[in-house]
Design a protein around this motif. Structure first.
Motif, mmCIF file in Angstrom:
data_model
loop_
_atom_site.group_PDB
_atom_site.id
_atom_site.type_symbol
_atom_site.label_atom_id
_atom_site.label_comp_id
_atom_site.label_asym_id
_atom_site.label_seq_id
_atom_site.Cartn_x
_atom_site.Cartn_y
_atom_site.Cartn_z
ATOM 1 N N TYR A 62 -58.295 74.252 -4.695
ATOM 2 C CA TYR A 62 -57.110 73.407 -4.725
ATOM 3 C C TYR A 62 -57.513 72.032 -5.240
ATOM 4 O O TYR A 62 -58.614 71.539 -4.988
ATOM 5 N N GLN A 68 -56.303 67.974 -5.240
ATOM 6 C CA GLN A 68 -55.454 66.977 -4.572
ATOM 7 C C GLN A 68 -55.646 65.644 -5.274
ATOM 8 O O GLN A 68 -56.574 64.893 -4.972
ATOM 9 N N GLN A 101 -49.402 65.699 -4.282
ATOM 10 C CA GLN A 101 -49.457 66.960 -3.559
ATOM 11 C C GLN A 101 -50.625 67.827 -3.989
ATOM 12 O O GLN A 101 -51.048 67.801 -5.151
ATOM 13 N N MET A 102 -51.125 68.598 -3.048
ATOM 14 C CA MET A 102 -52.191 69.540 -3.317
ATOM 15 C C MET A 102 -51.619 70.714 -4.109
ATOM 16 O O MET A 102 -50.579 71.266 -3.749
ATOM 17 N N ILE A 103 -52.312 71.098 -5.155
ATOM 18 C CA ILE A 103 -51.846 72.214 -5.970
ATOM 19 C C ILE A 103 -52.977 73.220 -6.161
ATOM 20 O O ILE A 103 -54.159 72.874 -6.161
ATOM 21 N N LEU A 104 -52.582 74.462 -6.330
ATOM 22 C CA LEU A 104 -53.552 75.531 -6.530
ATOM 23 C C LEU A 104 -54.090 75.483 -7.952
ATOM 24 O O LEU A 104 -53.330 75.396 -8.908
ATOM 25 N N THR A 150 -44.104 70.299 -5.993
ATOM 26 C CA THR A 150 -44.142 71.706 -5.556
ATOM 27 C C THR A 150 -42.821 72.173 -4.977
ATOM 28 O O THR A 150 -42.637 73.371 -4.750
ATOM 29 N N GLU A 160 -48.425 82.709 -2.298
ATOM 30 C CA GLU A 160 -49.051 81.419 -2.572
ATOM 31 C C GLU A 160 -48.466 80.335 -1.685
ATOM 32 O O GLU A 160 -47.257 80.281 -1.477
ATOM 33 N N GLN A 161 -49.361 79.474 -1.172
ATOM 34 C CA GLN A 161 -48.912 78.345 -0.361
ATOM 35 C C GLN A 161 -48.642 77.134 -1.253
ATOM 36 O O GLN A 161 -49.468 76.754 -2.060
ATOM 37 N N PHE A 181 -47.813 73.127 -1.079
ATOM 38 C CA PHE A 181 -47.970 72.027 -0.146
ATOM 39 C C PHE A 181 -47.002 70.880 -0.436
ATOM 40 O O PHE A 181 -46.685 70.594 -1.597
ATOM 41 N N GLY A 182 -46.591 70.211 0.638
ATOM 42 C CA GLY A 182 -45.834 68.981 0.508
ATOM 43 C C GLY A 182 -46.777 67.802 0.290
ATOM 44 O O GLY A 182 -47.992 67.960 0.331
ATOM 45 N N PRO A 183 -46.217 66.594 0.086
ATOM 46 C CA PRO A 183 -47.034 65.412 -0.187
ATOM 47 C C PRO A 183 -47.730 64.856 1.048
ATOM 48 O O PRO A 183 -48.622 64.033 0.928
#
Lengths: 117, 115
Positions: free
Chosen positions: A37, A39, A44-47, B2, B103-104, B106-108
């Motif tokens: 991931y 960040q 936001q964290m993204i894959l 997201t 898939e997860q 995520f929020g900020p």
């Protein structure tokens, strides 16, 4: 319990060069998923990329590829042709795929990647 | 973006006060997760919901923490009698099935500072 270890707190790379981020993990399970991931600061964290443990072929997503060594429990991320936008904290993560899995992720401590122009 | 939103983005409170955070997942995502990320650490799992049911809670979730997800939509995380050790980023994630894979997203996050 599964653990994920990222031994490089910080890494830096020159723009357009290649960098490899390391990750090792510990598990007694035979089937699982591994992830990287990204960040970015205040975002936001993204894959970035995902690897299924039962697949021998290493996953690739454009400039991102992994080197998955199941026996060694190693899962490194290679970023080719690094760009300024790649600068971020990168987390390696593990997820069980056993029946009834709750899909929760176990993360490493992260590697902060700096890209120098 | 997201599609997962969290409110507030930042919260500063004094020790001993109660705080509540909200997470709005992507609509129709039936699983929702809370993680906590302290400085220099990766996110750690706190709890998760499937629809409105809270199915697992981490040992990190002390009695001062409570989470709800009424009607299986948004979720709230409340911390009572905050302590300085509660200072962290609180992340929410929801799951969407994409081409057979869950898939997860995520929020900020909500950054909590306890003075």
């Amino acid at each position: 319990a599964q653990t994920v270890t990222q031994s490089q707190p910080e890494m830096s790379v020159q723009e357009a060069e290649t960098v490899t981020l390391s990750c090792t993990y510990d598990t007694s399970e035979s089937d699982y998923y591994l992830f990287w991931y990204k960040q970015p600061p205040s975002r936001q964290m993204i894959l970035v990329i995902r690897q299924e443990a039962y697949k021998q072929q290493n996953a690739t997503e454009n400039r991102f590829s992994v080197n998955f060594q199941k026996a060694a429990k190693s899962f490194s991320l290679k970023i080719s042709d690094s760009q300024l936008g790649d600068a971020a904290m990168y987390f390696c993560a593990y997820r069980s795929s056993s029946g009834g899995s709750n899909y929760k992720l176990t993360f490493g401590k992260g590697t902060l990647l700096t890209v120098n122009p | 973006d997201t599609g997962v939103s969290q409110d507030p983005r930042h919260k500063i409170t004094k020790r001993g006060q109660n705080v509540t955070f909200r997470c709005d997942p992507i609509s129709e995502h039936n699983r929702l997760y809370w993680y906590r990320q302290t400085l220099g650490q990766g996110p750690e799992f706190l709890t998760y919901f499937q629809n409105e049911a809270q199915l697992e809670k981490s040992r990190l979730l002390s009695d001062r923490f409570s989470a709800e997800r009424p009607k299986g939509s948004f979720s709230t995380l409340e911390i009572q009698r905050t302590e300085q050790g509660d200072s962290a980023m609180y992340l929410c994630a929801s799951i969407r099935n994409i081409r057979g894979y869950n898939e997860q997203f995520f929020g900020p996050g909500t950054r909590l500072t306890v003075l």
